[in-house]
Design a protein around this motif. Sequence first.
Motif, PDB file in Angstrom:
ATOM      1  N   PRO A 103      22.508   8.492   4.334  1.00  0.00           N
ATOM      2  CA  PRO A 103      21.000   8.042   5.422  1.00  0.00           C
ATOM      3  C   PRO A 103      19.715   8.954   5.219  1.00  0.00           C
ATOM      4  O   PRO A 103      19.754  10.012   5.405  1.00  0.00           O
ATOM      5  CB  PRO A 103      21.088   7.372   6.435  1.00  0.00           C
ATOM      6  N   ALA A 104      19.183   8.312   3.815  1.00  0.00           N
ATOM      7  CA  ALA A 104      17.772   8.989   3.924  1.00  0.00           C
ATOM      8  C   ALA A 104      16.833   7.653   4.202  1.00  0.00           C
ATOM      9  O   ALA A 104      16.940   6.600   3.448  1.00  0.00           O
ATOM     10  CB  ALA A 104      17.096   9.096   2.571  1.00  0.00           C
ATOM     11  N   LEU A 105      15.721   8.026   5.455  1.00  0.00           N
ATOM     12  CA  LEU A 105      14.842   6.867   5.689  1.00  0.00           C
ATOM     13  C   LEU A 105      13.538   7.465   5.902  1.00  0.00           C
ATOM     14  O   LEU A 105      14.154   8.373   6.410  1.00  0.00           O
ATOM     15  CB  LEU A 105      15.669   6.749   7.367  1.00  0.00           C
ATOM     16  N   ALA A 150      27.254   3.014   4.521  1.00  0.00           N
ATOM     17  CA  ALA A 150      29.291   2.837   5.439  1.00  0.00           C
ATOM     18  C   ALA A 150      30.207   2.683   4.121  1.00  0.00           C
ATOM     19  O   ALA A 150      30.991   3.259   5.618  1.00  0.00           O
ATOM     20  CB  ALA A 150      29.134   1.281   5.850  1.00  0.00           C
ATOM     21  N   ALA A 151      30.216   2.839   3.360  1.00  0.00           N
ATOM     22  CA  ALA A 151      31.485   2.746   3.141  1.00  0.00           C
ATOM     23  C   ALA A 151      31.755   4.853   2.942  1.00  0.00           C
ATOM     24  O   ALA A 151      32.864   5.369   2.130  1.00  0.00           O
ATOM     25  CB  ALA A 151      31.271   2.334   1.267  1.00  0.00           C
ATOM     26  N   GLY A 152      30.741   5.696   2.676  1.00  0.00           N
ATOM     27  CA  GLY A 152      30.577   6.640   2.522  1.00  0.00           C
ATOM     28  C   GLY A 152      30.505   7.426   1.711  1.00  0.00           C
ATOM     29  O   GLY A 152      30.348   8.625   1.264  1.00  0.00           O
ATOM     30  N   GLY A 153      29.360   6.626   0.497  1.00  0.00           N
ATOM     31  CA  GLY A 153      29.167   7.083  -0.879  1.00  0.00           C
ATOM     32  C   GLY A 153      29.489   5.558  -2.032  1.00  0.00           C
ATOM     33  O   GLY A 153      29.984   4.724  -1.517  1.00  0.00           O
ATOM     34  N   LYS A 159      35.108   1.490  -5.310  1.00  0.00           N
ATOM     35  CA  LYS A 159      36.900   1.172  -5.168  1.00  0.00           C
ATOM     36  C   LYS A 159      36.858   0.276  -4.126  1.00  0.00           C
ATOM     37  O   LYS A 159      37.809  -0.351  -4.978  1.00  0.00           O
ATOM     38  CB  LYS A 159      37.502   2.622  -4.820  1.00  0.00           C
ATOM     39  N   ALA A 160      35.882   0.382  -2.802  1.00  0.00           N
ATOM     40  CA  ALA A 160      36.597  -1.175  -2.268  1.00  0.00           C
ATOM     41  C   ALA A 160      36.490  -2.571  -2.747  1.00  0.00           C
ATOM     42  O   ALA A 160      37.262  -3.238  -2.637  1.00  0.00           O
ATOM     43  CB  ALA A 160      36.189  -0.928  -0.387  1.00  0.00           C
ATOM     44  N   TYR A 161      35.100  -2.969  -3.197  1.00  0.00           N
ATOM     45  CA  TYR A 161      34.992  -3.544  -3.400  1.00  0.00           C
ATOM     46  C   TYR A 161      35.597  -4.061  -4.937  1.00  0.00           C
ATOM     47  O   TYR A 161      36.063  -5.170  -5.108  1.00  0.00           O
ATOM     48  CB  TYR A 161      32.903  -3.739  -4.493  1.00  0.00           C
ATOM     49  N   LEU A 162      35.730  -3.599  -6.110  1.00  0.00           N
ATOM     50  CA  LEU A 162      36.760  -3.820  -7.050  1.00  0.00           C
ATOM     51  C   LEU A 162      37.703  -4.349  -7.060  1.00  0.00           C
ATOM     52  O   LEU A 162      38.595  -5.018  -7.535  1.00  0.00           O
ATOM     53  CB  LEU A 162      36.811  -2.173  -8.174  1.00  0.00           C
ATOM     54  N   ALA A 163      38.481  -3.769  -5.291  1.00  0.00           N
ATOM     55  CA  ALA A 163      40.135  -3.929  -5.159  1.00  0.00           C
ATOM     56  C   ALA A 163      39.939  -5.739  -4.190  1.00  0.00           C
ATOM     57  O   ALA A 163      40.667  -5.724  -4.729  1.00  0.00           O
ATOM     58  CB  ALA A 163      40.370  -2.898  -3.471  1.00  0.00           C
TER      59      ALA A 163
END
Length: 169
Positions: A103-105, A150-153, A159-163
């Motif tokens: 996170p860059a805030l 949240a996904a770590g990058g 990858k999660a989205y494409l799955a």
Amino acid sequence: MTLIRGRVWKYGDNVNTDVIFPGKYTYTLTEPAEIARHALEDLDPAFAQNVRPGDVVIGGRNWGCGSSREQGATCLKYAGVGAVIARSFARIFYRNALNNGLPALTCAAAVDALQHGDEIAIDLDAHVIHSAAGDFEFPPLSPSVHGIVAAGGLIPYLKAYLATDGGAA
């Protein structure tokens, strides 16, 4: 709730990526643990040995200026930094950090009020920084950026989205 807890490591304006991660190691170090050992070594030689998981780096204006090398962001993540808060970011560092799940805030009030060594908690969902010096709101991350963090990058996020059906053509 996405909560980050740690100590503040506070630095100034125009901290260059070559100071965040020395350029001399760019093409010689590849392992995350090796890269982490050199985080901020030219600015703060004690940082890499003393940073703890969840600690937060605070910078002033134009944090991460200079080179486009992503090691400026990844060395902080590999060192366990939970977030970077700054008055402003160089655009390439900002995107490299988010793409790597760091996170860059932006929060000028927190930059002004927080001191090196302060204990803080960052609630990414409520977009607020809690500290003994007060509570400081920062602009919320967009839903997609929050998902990337949240996904770590970006790569794990995609990858999660494409799955899912979201990746169906």
